[in-house]
Design an enzyme around this catalytic site. Structure first.
Site, PDB file in Angstrom:
ATOM      1  N   CYS A   1       0.854  -1.264  -0.219  1.00  0.00           N
ATOM      2  CA  CYS A   1      -0.058   0.032  -0.088  1.00  0.00           C
ATOM      3  C   CYS A   1       0.931   1.260   0.053  1.00  0.00           C
ATOM      4  O   CYS A   1       1.880   1.459   0.546  1.00  0.00           O
ATOM      5  CB  CYS A   1      -0.939  -0.169   1.208  1.00  0.00           C
ATOM      6  SG  CYS A   1      -1.710  -1.413   1.552  1.00  0.00           S
TER       7      CYS A   1
ATOM      8  N   ARG B   1       5.257  -0.138  -5.994  1.00  0.00           N
ATOM      9  CA  ARG B   1       5.030  -1.063  -4.844  1.00  0.00           C
ATOM     10  C   ARG B   1       4.081  -2.193  -5.048  1.00  0.00           C
ATOM     11  O   ARG B   1       3.933  -3.130  -4.130  1.00  0.00           O
ATOM     12  CB  ARG B   1       4.615  -0.222  -3.731  1.00  0.00           C
ATOM     13  CG  ARG B   1       5.827   0.741  -3.375  1.00  0.00           C
ATOM     14  CD  ARG B   1       5.069   1.885  -2.318  1.00  0.00           C
ATOM     15  NE  ARG B   1       4.639   1.283  -1.129  1.00  0.00           N
ATOM     16  CZ  ARG B   1       5.081   1.019  -0.111  1.00  0.00           C
ATOM     17  NH1 ARG B   1       6.507   1.513   0.131  1.00  0.00           N
ATOM     18  NH2 ARG B   1       4.624   0.659   1.120  1.00  0.00           N
TER      19      ARG B   1
ATOM     20  N   TRP C   1      -3.179  -2.749  -1.165  1.00  0.00           N
ATOM     21  CA  TRP C   1      -2.781  -4.200  -1.566  1.00  0.00           C
ATOM     22  C   TRP C   1      -3.562  -4.884  -0.365  1.00  0.00           C
ATOM     23  O   TRP C   1      -3.345  -5.069   0.661  1.00  0.00           O
ATOM     24  CB  TRP C   1      -1.416  -4.246  -1.513  1.00  0.00           C
ATOM     25  CG  TRP C   1      -0.739  -5.632  -1.997  1.00  0.00           C
ATOM     26  CD1 TRP C   1      -0.807  -5.992  -3.162  1.00  0.00           C
ATOM     27  CD2 TRP C   1      -0.284  -6.707  -1.111  1.00  0.00           C
ATOM     28  NE1 TRP C   1      -0.040  -7.477  -2.981  1.00  0.00           N
ATOM     29  CE2 TRP C   1       0.104  -7.827  -1.957  1.00  0.00           C
ATOM     30  CE3 TRP C   1      -0.398  -6.944   0.302  1.00  0.00           C
ATOM     31  CZ2 TRP C   1       0.464  -9.054  -1.306  1.00  0.00           C
ATOM     32  CZ3 TRP C   1       0.160  -8.354   0.821  1.00  0.00           C
ATOM     33  CH2 TRP C   1       0.418  -9.312   0.088  1.00  0.00           C
TER      34      TRP C   1
ATOM     35  N   ASN D   1      -2.030   2.053   6.154  1.00  0.00           N
ATOM     36  CA  ASN D   1      -1.128   0.939   5.706  1.00  0.00           C
ATOM     37  C   ASN D   1      -0.755  -0.031   6.946  1.00  0.00           C
ATOM     38  O   ASN D   1      -0.499   0.785   8.067  1.00  0.00           O
ATOM     39  CB  ASN D   1       0.288   1.350   5.090  1.00  0.00           C
ATOM     40  CG  ASN D   1       0.235   2.221   4.040  1.00  0.00           C
ATOM     41  OD1 ASN D   1      -0.926   2.223   3.074  1.00  0.00           O
ATOM     42  ND2 ASN D   1       1.564   2.543   3.424  1.00  0.00           N
ATOM     43  N   GLY D   2      -1.022  -1.301   6.852  1.00  0.00           N
ATOM     44  CA  GLY D   2      -0.854  -2.150   8.134  1.00  0.00           C
ATOM     45  C   GLY D   2      -1.848  -3.050   8.233  1.00  0.00           C
ATOM     46  O   GLY D   2      -2.951  -2.939   7.427  1.00  0.00           O
TER      47      GLY D   2
ATOM     48  N   GLU E   1      17.920 -17.722  -6.860  1.00  0.00           N
ATOM     49  CA  GLU E   1      17.537 -16.406  -7.209  1.00  0.00           C
ATOM     50  C   GLU E   1      16.990 -16.432  -8.769  1.00  0.00           C
ATOM     51  O   GLU E   1      16.186 -15.797  -9.084  1.00  0.00           O
ATOM     52  CB  GLU E   1      18.676 -15.348  -7.017  1.00  0.00           C
ATOM     53  CG  GLU E   1      18.682 -14.125  -7.547  1.00  0.00           C
ATOM     54  CD  GLU E   1      17.270 -13.359  -7.053  1.00  0.00           C
ATOM     55  OE1 GLU E   1      16.555 -13.715  -6.124  1.00  0.00           O
ATOM     56  OE2 GLU E   1      17.197 -12.186  -7.653  1.00  0.00           O
TER      57      GLU E   1
ATOM     58  N   LYS F   1      13.239 -15.219 -10.133  1.00  0.00           N
ATOM     59  CA  LYS F   1      13.161 -14.192 -10.786  1.00  0.00           C
ATOM     60  C   LYS F   1      12.218 -14.720 -11.877  1.00  0.00           C
ATOM     61  O   LYS F   1      10.958 -14.289 -12.444  1.00  0.00           O
ATOM     62  CB  LYS F   1      14.213 -13.874 -11.691  1.00  0.00           C
ATOM     63  CG  LYS F   1      15.233 -12.975 -10.830  1.00  0.00           C
ATOM     64  CD  LYS F   1      14.824 -11.527 -10.636  1.00  0.00           C
ATOM     65  CE  LYS F   1      14.268 -11.162  -9.565  1.00  0.00           C
ATOM     66  NZ  LYS F   1      14.624 -11.228  -8.368  1.00  0.00           N
TER      67      LYS F   1
ATOM     68  N   GLU G   1       8.291 -15.168 -10.454  1.00  0.00           N
ATOM     69  CA  GLU G   1       7.857 -13.968 -10.227  1.00  0.00           C
ATOM     70  C   GLU G   1       7.276 -13.212 -11.360  1.00  0.00           C
ATOM     71  O   GLU G   1       6.053 -12.748 -11.249  1.00  0.00           O
ATOM     72  CB  GLU G   1       8.884 -13.088  -9.660  1.00  0.00           C
ATOM     73  CG  GLU G   1       9.275 -13.011  -8.299  1.00  0.00           C
ATOM     74  CD  GLU G   1      10.268 -11.848  -7.720  1.00  0.00           C
ATOM     75  OE1 GLU G   1       9.814 -11.041  -6.926  1.00  0.00           O
ATOM     76  OE2 GLU G   1      11.326 -11.725  -8.124  1.00  0.00           O
TER      77      GLU G   1
ATOM     78  N   HIS H   1      18.543 -37.832  -5.099  1.00  0.00           N
ATOM     79  CA  HIS H   1      17.655 -37.879  -4.214  1.00  0.00           C
ATOM     80  C   HIS H   1      16.286 -37.893  -4.277  1.00  0.00           C
ATOM     81  O   HIS H   1      15.498 -37.569  -3.162  1.00  0.00           O
ATOM     82  CB  HIS H   1      18.329 -37.252  -2.806  1.00  0.00           C
ATOM     83  CG  HIS H   1      19.768 -37.776  -2.322  1.00  0.00           C
ATOM     84  ND1 HIS H   1      20.055 -38.766  -1.933  1.00  0.00           N
ATOM     85  CD2 HIS H   1      20.660 -36.839  -2.711  1.00  0.00           C
ATOM     86  CE1 HIS H   1      21.395 -38.846  -1.746  1.00  0.00           C
ATOM     87  NE2 HIS H   1      21.966 -37.672  -2.265  1.00  0.00           N
TER      88      HIS H   1
ATOM     89  N   LYS I   1       6.316  -4.373  -3.942  1.00  0.00           N
ATOM     90  CA  LYS I   1       7.810  -4.000  -3.950  1.00  0.00           C
ATOM     91  C   LYS I   1       8.302  -4.118  -2.513  1.00  0.00           C
ATOM     92  O   LYS I   1       9.458  -4.199  -2.253  1.00  0.00           O
ATOM     93  CB  LYS I   1       7.942  -2.696  -4.486  1.00  0.00           C
ATOM     94  CG  LYS I   1       9.517  -2.306  -4.754  1.00  0.00           C
ATOM     95  CD  LYS I   1      10.303  -3.221  -5.713  1.00  0.00           C
ATOM     96  CE  LYS I   1      11.660  -3.041  -5.757  1.00  0.00           C
ATOM     97  NZ  LYS I   1      12.592  -4.074  -6.167  1.00  0.00           N
TER      98      LYS I   1
HETATM   99  C1  AGP Z   1      12.611  -9.755  -5.063  1.00  0.00           C
HETATM  100  O1  AGP Z   1      12.470 -10.031  -6.544  1.00  0.00           O
HETATM  101  C2  AGP Z   1      11.171  -9.884  -4.477  1.00  0.00           C
HETATM  102  N1  AGP Z   1      10.454  -9.175  -4.924  1.00  0.00           N
HETATM  103  C3  AGP Z   1      11.259  -9.947  -3.007  1.00  0.00           C
HETATM  104  O2  AGP Z   1      11.802 -11.439  -2.886  1.00  0.00           O
HETATM  105  C4  AGP Z   1      12.431  -9.249  -2.164  1.00  0.00           C
HETATM  106  O3  AGP Z   1      13.555  -9.385  -2.351  1.00  0.00           O
HETATM  107  C5  AGP Z   1      11.930  -9.332  -0.524  1.00  0.00           C
HETATM  108  O4  AGP Z   1      10.334  -8.983  -0.511  1.00  0.00           O
HETATM  109  C6  AGP Z   1      12.793  -8.560   0.197  1.00  0.00           C
HETATM  110  O5  AGP Z   1      12.563  -7.110   0.040  1.00  0.00           O
HETATM  111  P1  AGP Z   1      13.611  -6.030   0.621  1.00  0.00           P
HETATM  112  O6  AGP Z   1      14.699  -6.220   0.057  1.00  0.00           O
HETATM  113  O7  AGP Z   1      12.916  -4.855   0.511  1.00  0.00           O
HETATM  114  O8  AGP Z   1      13.551  -6.218   1.980  1.00  0.00           O
END
Ligand code: AGP
Length: 613
Positions: free
Chosen positions: A2, A27, A74, A100-101, A486, A490, A493, A509, A608
């Site tokens: 949010c 975000r 959100w 927010n929250g 990672e 990517k 996501e 395994h 974000k």
């Molecule tokens: C990364 O591509 C993601 N969107 C997510 O995993 C992100 O890295 C994670 O939420 C941590 O966020 P931060 O680095 O702002 O703490």
């Protein structure tokens, strides 16, 4: 997650709020709304979906005023519909709130208010806030007192902005805990409020950051801050220097693409002023690491979420190999529930792009309680992670807008390498020649990153081949294992392709059962100490009819023979390999998502900055 924007001044609040919310689109959100006071009445516009829906609604039914608040939501409680979008108004039409929250005790509060005859118009937890404020105002409290008393009743973490048509000369903003930031921007006869700096940076660089349990009364000319207990707080104005232009897309179609390409610059900036290549010195003053402290550290705990946690996993290998300090990595959302064994004087190192991730902050608080020294590697200036750290390294990447993190992954890898080398130096862990070599290898990094980007067309053609796959398996070993994680993250996501990563040695395994012609295997086989082991894994995949996309060091003919496709990377000192090896995987995920016609910068369901637990 949010976003909040508020304005009070002499300009049209509607335009400023819509522009500010646009800056926070990155975000992630699923509905948006705004409210302004027009001719003494609160006018509300809200809609589900993208901000463009709200803008069209405002175009069709304009509102204007010099004071207003807006929000991108959100969804947590209640579907992303227009009735659940913020701002939320009470029953009298006098008060309106953005938030927010999560109000953790909202059910209890809602039941109490309902039993008193309050009608709820949404399914949100936020709506309880506005009804409570109204209840206090109706019982005789003034606006500020009503907000303060309400805030004191809320459980959980919150960022809140409240507006009342009965007090049209002020906005009230508050922050409790870590539900994202609340920043106040100071203009001339106008003031701005936002959850994040990018929303207001085009208007002012003079900023006040609210701390937890502080409430600000904001008028056109003045800001006064108190704690929720009513104690006055001295105003601390900071000047920030981010260039808002650097957050624009420029020639790129997507922020993610721009940010992948910015890595040559961000990696250069990461080294600038910190590495003296002439005398092989490292200067990390903000970390507050002295020789004495370095010699006393018995253990380092790294904590972070998502991409940042994978950077932390690389960091563990770097710190253990270079500085020989035992290092543990714990996902931040697990840390505080594990009764972690943290001894007084251990270091807890948090990594976070946003600096506002609720789980990371909670892990830091847990570490603090147990006597740890708090370090962080963090991107957003003035964020909570940065502010509560005893020492920090600020990522030199500039704003990262794409939800999928790219440049904020490679910068901390270099930061972790520098921390490891400095620790080794202070602890006398290696001889001068070895340490000098580690430091001088850093100079290669920007150029090597550029050489990966030069091969983008090759990656794009492999992406075209993979566009319609439904699954993918990423394999790596040792220091490149987190790069496999990672790379898979990517892909899932932004392309919504199911992708898993495994330490290659685990294949036999279980996961090897998945191998067939429809399962592309992305195998990380650069020239590193695990090279031979990886070759035998590729052979096992090929023997079962699997399709192999190898990530390999330029000139490696053996790999070319064994694989269906190759993502080439330049020869890199293996301890710095992860910084380079992730780049083709970022490009691969990006181009696959583009071929699939997806919303690369704002993938579904993701935010974000994750400011809820
Ligand atoms: C990364 O591509 C993601 N969107 C997510 O995993 C992100 O890295 C994670 O939420 C941590 O966020 P931060 O680095 O702002 O703490």
């Amino acid at each position: 997650m949010c976003g909040i924007v508020g304005y009070i001044g002499y300009q049209n609040a509607t335009t400023i709020i819509l522009n500010g919310l646009k800056k926070l689109e990155y975000r992630g959100y699923d509905s948006a709304g705004l409210a302004v006071i027009q001719n003494g009445k609160i006018e509300l516009r809200r809609d589900a979906g993208k901000l463009s829906n709200l803008s069209s609604m405002v175009d069709g039914n304009p509102i204007a005023g010099n004071i207003g608040i807006g929000h991108t939501r959100w969804a947590t409680h209640g579907e992303p519909t227009s009735r659940n979008a913020h701002p939320h108004m009470g029953m009298t039409g006098d008060v309106v709130v953005v938030h927010n929250g999560i109000v953790e005790n909202y059910l209890e509060l809602r039941n109490e208010l309902t039993s008193e005859g309050v009608n709820f118009n949404s399914d949100t937890d936020t709506e309880t806030i506005v009804h409570l404020i109204e209840r206090f105002m109706m019982s005789g409290c003034d606006f500020s007192d009503a907000v303060r008393q309400t805030l004191r009743m809320l459980k959980g973490a919150h960022g809140v902005v409240v507006m009342s048509r009965l007090c049209p000369e002020r906005l009230i903003a508050a922050r409790i805990g870590n539900a994202g930031g609340v920043v106040l921007g100071i203009g001339k006869d106008e003031m701005y409020i936002a959850s994040d700096l990018p929303a207001i940076l085009e208007h002012t660089r003079n900023i006040v950051f609210l701390e937890s349990h502080q409430m600000a009364e904001v008028t056109r000319e003045d800001i006064s801050i108190q704690t929720l207990d009513g104690k006055p707080v001295q105003l601390k104005i900071e000047t920030v220097s981010w260039d808002p232009i650097s957050a624009e897309k420029g020639k790129y179609r997507h922020f993610m693409h721009k940010e992948i390409h910015e890595q040559v610059r961000s990696l250069t900036d990461t080294l600038a002023g910190r590495v003296d290549f002439d005398d092989c010195e490292l200067r990390l003053p903000q970390l507050n690491l002295t020789k004495d402290l370095a010699q006393k550290i018995n253990k380092i705990h790294i904590t972070a979420c998502g991409t940042a946690a994978y950077a932390g996993m690389v960091g563990k290998t770097l710190i253990e190999k270079i500085a020989r300090i035992p290092t543990e990595v714990t996902i931040a959302s697990e840390f505080r529930y594990q009764e972690p064994i943290v001894n007084k004087g251990d270091v807890l190192l948090a990594i976070s792009q946003s600096g506002e991730t609720a789980d990371t902050l909670a892990a830091m608080e847990e570490g603090r309680k147990r006597g740890a020294i708090l370090w962080s590697i963090v991107n957003v200036l003035g964020s909570q992670v940065m502010r509560i750290s005893d020492g920090y390294l600020s990522m030199q990447t500039g704003p990262e807008i794409g939800v999928a993190s790219t440049k904020a992954f490679t910068a901390p890898l270099v930061d972790l390498y520098m921390i490891a080398a400095l620790l080794a130096k202070f602890r006398g862990q290696a001889d001068k020649n070895e340490i000098d070599k580690w430091i001088s290898d850093l100079r290669l990094i920007p150029d090597l990153a550029g050489r990966c980007l030069d091969r983008e067309n090759e990656v794009r053609s492999i992406a075209l081949e993979m566009e319609s796959v439904t699954n993918a398996l990423y394999l790596g070993r040792g220091i490149n294992m987190p790069i496999a994680y990672e790379g898979a993250l990517k892909l899932k996501e932004i392309s919504y392709i199911h992708a898993e990563a495994y330490p290659a040695g685990e294949m036999k395994h279980g996961p090897i059962a998945l191998i067939d012609n429809d399962m592309p295997v992305i195998a990380l086989v650069p020239r590193d100490p695990w090279y031979d082991k990886m070759i035998s894994q590729i052979e096992q995949v090929k023997a079962r009819g699997g399709k192999v996309i190898a990530l390999a060091t330029e000139g490696d003919e053996e790999i070319q023979k064994l694989s269906d496709y190759v993502l080439w990377v330049p020869k890199t000192p293996w301890l710095l390999g992860p910084v380079i090896n992730i780049i083709p995987l970022q490009l691969l995920a990006y181009h696959i998502a583009v071929y699939r016609g997806l919303d690369v910068d704002q993938p579904r369901n993701l935010a974000k900055s994750v400011t809820v637990e």
